[in-house]
Design an enzyme around this catalytic site. Structure first.
Site, mmCIF file in Angstrom:
data_model
loop_
_atom_site.group_PDB
_atom_site.id
_atom_site.type_symbol
_atom_site.label_atom_id
_atom_site.label_comp_id
_atom_site.label_asym_id
_atom_site.label_seq_id
_atom_site.Cartn_x
_atom_site.Cartn_y
_atom_site.Cartn_z
ATOM 1 N N CYS A 2 -6.446 4.869 2.731
ATOM 2 C CA CYS A 2 -6.243 5.856 3.946
ATOM 3 C C CYS A 2 -6.299 5.080 5.042
ATOM 4 O O CYS A 2 -6.650 4.002 5.279
ATOM 5 C CB CYS A 2 -7.428 6.817 3.694
ATOM 6 S SG CYS A 2 -7.660 7.430 2.288
ATOM 7 N N ARG A 27 0.659 1.869 5.101
ATOM 8 C CA ARG A 27 -0.220 1.705 3.952
ATOM 9 C C ARG A 27 -0.286 2.668 2.857
ATOM 10 O O ARG A 27 -0.612 2.394 2.066
ATOM 11 C CB ARG A 27 -1.839 1.782 4.655
ATOM 12 C CG ARG A 27 -2.044 0.690 5.563
ATOM 13 C CD ARG A 27 -3.557 1.073 6.541
ATOM 14 N NE ARG A 27 -4.297 -0.165 6.604
ATOM 15 C CZ ARG A 27 -5.436 -0.429 6.326
ATOM 16 N NH1 ARG A 27 -6.218 0.819 6.326
ATOM 17 N NH2 ARG A 27 -6.013 -1.418 7.007
ATOM 18 N N TRP A 74 -4.582 8.937 1.059
ATOM 19 C CA TRP A 74 -4.073 8.564 0.017
ATOM 20 C C TRP A 74 -4.640 9.104 -1.123
ATOM 21 O O TRP A 74 -5.948 8.833 -1.473
ATOM 22 C CB TRP A 74 -3.874 6.855 0.065
ATOM 23 C CG TRP A 74 -2.766 6.459 -1.104
ATOM 24 C CD1 TRP A 74 -1.512 6.558 -1.070
ATOM 25 C CD2 TRP A 74 -3.366 5.583 -2.239
ATOM 26 N NE1 TRP A 74 -1.021 5.833 -2.227
ATOM 27 C CE2 TRP A 74 -2.041 5.252 -2.825
ATOM 28 C CE3 TRP A 74 -4.191 5.258 -2.827
ATOM 29 C CZ2 TRP A 74 -1.948 4.556 -4.116
ATOM 30 C CZ3 TRP A 74 -4.200 4.353 -3.990
ATOM 31 C CH2 TRP A 74 -3.268 4.245 -4.565
ATOM 32 N N ASN A 98 -12.684 6.988 3.925
ATOM 33 C CA ASN A 98 -11.695 6.184 2.952
ATOM 34 C C ASN A 98 -12.500 5.632 2.004
ATOM 35 O O ASN A 98 -13.828 4.978 2.239
ATOM 36 C CB ASN A 98 -11.329 5.160 3.892
ATOM 37 C CG ASN A 98 -10.432 4.114 3.226
ATOM 38 O OD1 ASN A 98 -9.574 4.373 2.320
ATOM 39 N ND2 ASN A 98 -10.040 2.877 3.850
ATOM 40 N N GLY A 99 -11.940 5.784 0.526
ATOM 41 C CA GLY A 99 -12.777 5.179 -0.536
ATOM 42 C C GLY A 99 -13.190 6.093 -1.288
ATOM 43 O O GLY A 99 -12.515 7.261 -1.576
ATOM 44 N N GLU A 476 7.697 -13.147 -8.982
ATOM 45 C CA GLU A 476 7.657 -12.465 -7.713
ATOM 46 C C GLU A 476 8.746 -11.929 -7.284
ATOM 47 O O GLU A 476 8.853 -10.765 -6.618
ATOM 48 C CB GLU A 476 7.070 -13.588 -6.532
ATOM 49 C CG GLU A 476 6.948 -13.062 -5.368
ATOM 50 C CD GLU A 476 6.296 -11.883 -4.993
ATOM 51 O OE1 GLU A 476 5.224 -11.558 -5.802
ATOM 52 O OE2 GLU A 476 6.432 -11.379 -3.817
ATOM 53 N N LYS A 480 9.175 -8.202 -6.372
ATOM 54 C CA LYS A 480 9.914 -7.428 -4.884
ATOM 55 C C LYS A 480 11.242 -6.582 -5.250
ATOM 56 O O LYS A 480 11.293 -5.572 -4.518
ATOM 57 C CB LYS A 480 10.654 -8.787 -4.321
ATOM 58 C CG LYS A 480 10.256 -8.989 -2.753
ATOM 59 C CD LYS A 480 8.871 -8.451 -2.399
ATOM 60 C CE LYS A 480 7.941 -9.314 -3.120
ATOM 61 N NZ LYS A 480 6.432 -8.629 -2.918
ATOM 62 N N GLU A 483 9.697 -3.070 -6.448
ATOM 63 C CA GLU A 483 8.877 -2.153 -5.515
ATOM 64 C C GLU A 483 9.797 -1.852 -4.273
ATOM 65 O O GLU A 483 9.663 -0.834 -3.758
ATOM 66 C CB GLU A 483 7.839 -2.851 -5.027
ATOM 67 C CG GLU A 483 7.625 -4.199 -4.468
ATOM 68 C CD GLU A 483 6.289 -4.639 -3.961
ATOM 69 O OE1 GLU A 483 6.239 -5.904 -3.844
ATOM 70 O OE2 GLU A 483 5.620 -3.966 -3.988
ATOM 71 N N HIS A 499 12.850 -15.456 -27.303
ATOM 72 C CA HIS A 499 11.799 -14.919 -28.014
ATOM 73 C C HIS A 499 11.753 -13.488 -27.709
ATOM 74 O O HIS A 499 10.691 -12.805 -27.960
ATOM 75 C CB HIS A 499 10.289 -15.417 -27.819
ATOM 76 C CG HIS A 499 10.550 -17.192 -27.894
ATOM 77 N ND1 HIS A 499 10.219 -17.695 -29.302
ATOM 78 C CD2 HIS A 499 10.467 -18.158 -27.148
ATOM 79 C CE1 HIS A 499 10.427 -18.928 -29.156
ATOM 80 N NE2 HIS A 499 10.694 -19.275 -27.992
ATOM 81 N N LYS A 598 -0.186 -0.111 0.842
ATOM 82 C CA LYS A 598 -0.063 -1.520 1.360
ATOM 83 C C LYS A 598 -1.408 -2.106 0.893
ATOM 84 O O LYS A 598 -1.246 -3.236 0.464
ATOM 85 C CB LYS A 598 -0.105 -1.936 2.945
ATOM 86 C CG LYS A 598 -0.050 -3.166 3.458
ATOM 87 C CD LYS A 598 1.059 -4.076 2.886
ATOM 88 C CE LYS A 598 1.160 -5.228 3.379
ATOM 89 N NZ LYS A 598 2.205 -5.953 2.786
HETATM 90 C C1 AGP Z 1 3.093 -6.724 -2.976
HETATM 91 O O1 AGP Z 1 4.380 -6.814 -2.719
HETATM 92 C C2 AGP Z 1 2.437 -5.601 -3.183
HETATM 93 N N1 AGP Z 1 2.580 -4.752 -2.168
HETATM 94 C C3 AGP Z 1 1.179 -5.674 -3.925
HETATM 95 O O2 AGP Z 1 1.342 -6.053 -5.225
HETATM 96 C C4 AGP Z 1 0.151 -6.439 -3.533
HETATM 97 O O3 AGP Z 1 0.456 -7.707 -3.314
HETATM 98 C C5 AGP Z 1 -1.252 -6.284 -4.155
HETATM 99 O O4 AGP Z 1 -1.586 -4.958 -4.015
HETATM 100 C C6 AGP Z 1 -2.264 -7.027 -3.542
HETATM 101 O O5 AGP Z 1 -2.812 -6.887 -2.111
HETATM 102 P P1 AGP Z 1 -3.537 -7.754 -1.345
HETATM 103 O O6 AGP Z 1 -2.886 -9.076 -1.096
HETATM 104 O O7 AGP Z 1 -3.988 -7.208 -0.095
HETATM 105 O O8 AGP Z 1 -4.838 -7.789 -2.194
#
Ligand code: AGP
Length: 603
Positions: A2, A27, A74, A98-99, A476, A480, A483, A499, A598
């Site tokens: 949030c 975020r 969120w 938030n939380g 990675e 990318k 997402e 495998h 985020k």
């Molecule tokens: C990365 O592209 C993602 N948005 C997500 O996997 C992110 O890396 C993960 O949530 C960890 O976030 P942080 O690095 O803020 O801990």
């Protein structure tokens, strides 16, 4: 995660609050709201959906208020609805949260049994009702905030305004919260992120957990006070200038923040090298000289976990040190074997990821020192760690992490070299400068990757493959693409294809094969396995290698020369561009992909 912004001062609070919430949109959220103190009444305007929906309401009402709080939610407890949106308020207080309040259910039941009413299904409203109950008993705001906060369990940050004054109150436990001050304009702010206050509050305070902050603005100054929960004055806060500049909040010439952040990497690599090898960062690195813990426990999530895999390779290959790496949400529940003399290394861009923070606490509870590789100074992870290795990426707005990955991995490399005592070896700085240069060349020629994207963006699925140091990059690269383009993609060790995953290969599947100079022949044979089954092959491989190029339906030539350690970071930038161009062609929301946040500050 949030977003929270609060304001009190001589101007209309609506402007700074809405601008601050706009900066935090990246975020991820699903509703937004604002509470304004107007003519001694608390007026709440809130709406599910995007911030634009709230802005339209505000445009119609054109409210003016000197004090207000805003929130982007969120959803965790309680679905996405206007009733569940924040702020939550009554005729005494308004709060944003938030939380997660972990004992909300029990508290709500008890409060309802006392005849108290609720309007939403959220846990956040429990704090409001509890606060109001205590206030009705004592008539004292600070005392009521303290009592209500102490009744809660779980990680939370709260901001409160009241009908009786123009004060801003806030309190937190393991959740981000900062207080801002502009003494020249006599304005007080509060937010879940200093980034929201860039250009508004030159001075930022970081209250620690369990510290209540009370901000008030008078005709002559701004008064910011801090209290312990027993209401004695507190000194448990840090303060610093808000170092970020306003241009960090704009895309500049780029179509997306993600593209801007990919392009920033070349300069940021140079800047990080200067920081750690020549400037302020040198001191903390030197503290690692000859450091030989019994072992490392790396934990992180998502992209940060992939950076951890790269760092693990450095620790094992360069330093011959044991380094385990776990996904944080797994590590925290597996009852890990933790021994004295080991060290925990927590990697996080935001420093607020709930699972990663929980791992840090677990290690701390077992007497294991906590080191962080983190981007946000003053974040919860930063404050709770024994040593912090900052990555100085600047604010990363694109939800899909790009520059943070590169700089996390590079920071890990510098740590590895510091333990070897080879920070001053000329070849180190030379290789880092070459990495920066090569990334810059990629940025200048990234349109060639657009052609590759055009060939494959309609395909059904993608398998990224890599061997050894490139296996984390295959993971990675797949993340990318998943997402931001919303297509199925997975990363595999190249030797693993036979495998099982090779069953997926057919003319509608794409194998993006990373073929580095190391283990070249082995990796080529993996590519030939795919070719034999009519898979589409994109190869990221060495320049001037006709044999490999002939195998590919599309070839991305990279100059690996001179990058014996850092080539994975170079390859990764090519995959960032490829994912970006595929997503562009698919028309997705690249900076704010669906369903993503985020920073995932809840489990
Ligand atoms: C990365 O592209 C993602 N948005 C997500 O996997 C992110 O890396 C993960 O949530 C960890 O976030 P942080 O690095 O803020 O801990």
């Amino acid at each position: 995660m949030c977003g929270i912004v609060g304001y009190s001062g001589p101007s209309n609070s609506v402007g700074p609050i809405i601008e601050g919430l706009s900066r935090l949109e990246y975020r991820g959220y699903d509703s937004a709201g604002i509470c304004l103190k107007i003519n001694d009444e608390l007026q709440i305007i809130k709406k599910e959906g995007k911030l634009d929906n709230l802005k339209e309401l505000i445009q119609e009402l054109k409210p003016f208020s000197h004090t207000g709080i805003g929130h982007t939610r969120w959803a965790t407890h309680g679905g996405v609805s206007t009733d569940n949106a924040h702020p939550h308020g009554n005729d005494t207080f308004a709060v944003v949260h938030n939380g997660i309040i972990e004992n909300a259910g029990a508290l709500k039941k008890e409060l309802m049994s006392e005849g108290l009413q609720f309007k939403s299904q959220t846990d956040s409203e429990v704090f409001l009702v509890l606060l109001t109950k205590f206030f009705k008993q004592s008539g004292k705001t600070l005392e009521s905030i303290s009592k209500a906060f102490q009744a809660l369990t779980g990680n939370s940050a709260f901001v409160i305004i009241e009908k009786a004054s123009d004060k801003l109150y806030c309190v937190k436990r393991s959740a981000p919260l900062v207080v801002g001050e502009n003494s020249s304009t006599r304005e007080a702010y509060v937010s879940s992120d200093p980034f929201a206050l860039v250009g508004f509050a030159p001075k930022i305070y970081f209250p620690q957990d369990g510290v209540i902050c009370e901000s008030s603005v008078t005709n002559s100054d701004v008064q910011i006070k801090f209290y312990e929960l027993d209401l004695t004055l507190s000194h448990r806060y840090k303060t610093q200038a808000n170092a970020m500049t306003v241009d960090a909040t704009t895309k500049g010439p780029y179509k997306h923040f993600m593209l801007k952040e990919i392009h920033e990497q070349s300069a940021l690599v140079d800047k990080l090298a200067a920081y750690y090898i020549k400037d302020d960062g040198r001191k903390i690195l030197e503290s690692l000289k000859d450091f030989k813990p019994k072992g490392w426990h790396l934990t992180a999530c998502g992209t940060a976990w992939h950076a951890g895999l790269v760092i693990k390779n450095f620790l094992e290959a360069n330093n011959r040190q044991n380094a385990s790496i776990d996904i944080a949400s797994e590590f925290r529940y597996k009852n890990p074997i933790l021994n004295q003399g080991e060290v925990g290394l927590f990697i996080s861009q935001s420093g607020e990821t709930a699972d990663t923070l929980a791992c840090q606490e677990l290690c701390k509870d077992n007497g294991i020192p906590s080191y962080s590789i983190v981007n946000v100074e003053g974040s919860t992870l930063f404050r709770n760690s024994d040593k912090n290795f900052l990555i100085h990426a600047g604010v990363e707005i694109g939800v899909a992490s790009t520059k943070a990955f590169t700089l996390q991995a590079l920071t890990g490399y510098f740590m590895s070299r510091a333990m070897e005592g080879t920070l001053d070896n000329p070849e180190l700085f030379t290789e880092v400068q070459l990495l920066s240069h090569r990334i810059g060349e990629l940025c200048d020629s990234s349109d060639t990757l657009k052609d590759v994207a055009e060939k494959v963006y309609t395909k059904k699925g993608f398998i990224f493959t890599g061997r050894g140091k490139y296996f984390p990059i295959a993971l990675e690269g797949a993340l990318k693409l998943k997402e931001i383009a919303y297509v199925h993609a997975e990363g595999y060790a190249a030797g693993e294809l036979k495998h099982g995953p090779i069953a997926l290969i057919e003319e509608n599947m794409v194998n993006i094969a990373i073929v580095g100079p190391e283990l070249l022949e082995k990796t080529i044979s993996n590519v030939e396995e795919v070719k034999a089954r009519r898979g589409i092959i994109i190869i990221v491989g060495p320049t001037n290698h006709a044999e490999i190029e002939a195998l590919a339906d599309a070839y991305i030539p990279l100059n690996f020369e001179g990058l014996p350690n850092l080539s994975p970071l170079y390859v990764n930038v090519a995959l960032q561009f490829l994912a970006y161009h595929i997503a562009r062609l698919k028309g997705t929301d690249i900076d704010k992909p669906r369903n993503l946040a985020k920073s995932v500050t809840v489990e």
